[in-house]
Enzyme design. Sequence first.
Site, PDB file in Angstrom:
ATOM      1  N   ASP A 216       0.853  -1.183   0.000  1.00 42.67           N
ATOM      2  CA  ASP A 216       0.000   0.000   0.000  1.00 42.67           C
ATOM      3  C   ASP A 216       0.897   1.243   0.000  1.00 42.67           C
ATOM      4  OD1 ASP A 216       1.000   0.203   2.559  1.00 42.67           O
ATOM      5  OD2 ASP A 216      -0.880  -0.214   3.563  1.00 42.67           O
TER       6      ASP A 216
ATOM      7  N   ASP B  69      -7.941  -7.630   0.394  1.00 45.69           N
ATOM      8  CA  ASP B  69      -7.013  -7.849   1.503  1.00 45.69           C
ATOM      9  C   ASP B  69      -7.674  -7.369   2.780  1.00 45.69           C
ATOM     10  OD1 ASP B  69      -5.318  -5.296   2.847  1.00 45.69           O
ATOM     11  OD2 ASP B  69      -6.537  -4.844   1.080  1.00 45.69           O
TER      12      ASP B  69
END
Length: 369
Positions: A93, A265
């Site tokens: 991320d 996720d």
Amino acid sequence: MAIRFELLHTCKQSGARYGLLHTPHGTFETPIFMPVGTLATVKTLTPEEIKEVSDGLILGNTYHLWLQPGEDIVKAHGGIRGFMHWDGALLTDSGGFQVFSLTDMRKIKEEGVYFKHHKSGESLFLSPEKAIEIQEKLGADIIMSFDECPPHDASYEYTRDSLARTLRWAERGKKALTTDQALFGIVQGGLYDDLRLESAKKLIEMDFPGYSIGGLSVGESKSEMYRILDLLNPVMPKDKPRYLMGVGSPDDLVEGVIRGVDMFDCVLPTRNARHGTAFTTTGKIQIRNKQFEWDMTSLDPNLQTPFSKYSKSYIRHLFKAEEILGMRIMTYQNLAFLKQLMKEIRQAILEDRLLDFKKEFFTRYGYLK
């Protein structure tokens, strides 16, 4: 290009997508759930065990690895892969979600975000360019644009201004990229339909290799999340992967797939596991409950794992005694359960019966009474 997505089948019953995600470190069937390895480890599991309970694609967290041990140390090991001895594929991320969760400790400017270290109080700065630089050193196959994730209840005016800046940041991050890593744009816009559509349109014009959907599962209702996914499904490119960030409860995985999502996720399965909650094929259980004190059956008789030999009574004892083995067993179980669930979802898509599967699964799991 670092990745390539093939859409191979669309479920005639639900419209859900089955495809293949090709990366430099493996090809993966989608829809896929990706375990979260925040600090270059999925908590309590070895890389060999992670391989057993995942499809081979996991996450690392840019913010946390930047602060500890630092991106240069990770790079010196050959990136996250060499650092943790992982031979599968990786996604990172941007660090944006963590930064923007520090509501009382940060200031948002056009150039980036000034904030305080969440532990030491040290002054820090993160920009779109810096987020890309860090992720290049971490070396994941798929990386994320730096974005602001506004609160779900933010006003229209705040969300509009935030989105405009996030889109400018997406352009800056794309220009800053010097590697062939696959950089995804992140669709924001809160719960406002016109802003979500604007975000998707502008990002598609920037031509990213994949698109993330951010700013959901942050406090809004499930029905609101599903509404936004329904809105975005028909406008997202069919030939590129769609990643719903931070979503991982079993019902949301099924509902997200029905609404066109390819990748998911979430820390939920591993966090729940460390607090004694297991996902099983017959529903959730809290192993600390007294009803399991004398229960000699395995944690999930319908899902065989290397830990199936242990009784619920023994696992309960481990949690009561605060033994780490209990957390390891539950973490393995929860991720193995989600891996099996995604396999069943993919098969249902291929057989054009995902809505039937949803009804069967929700009834068995207790979502439908």
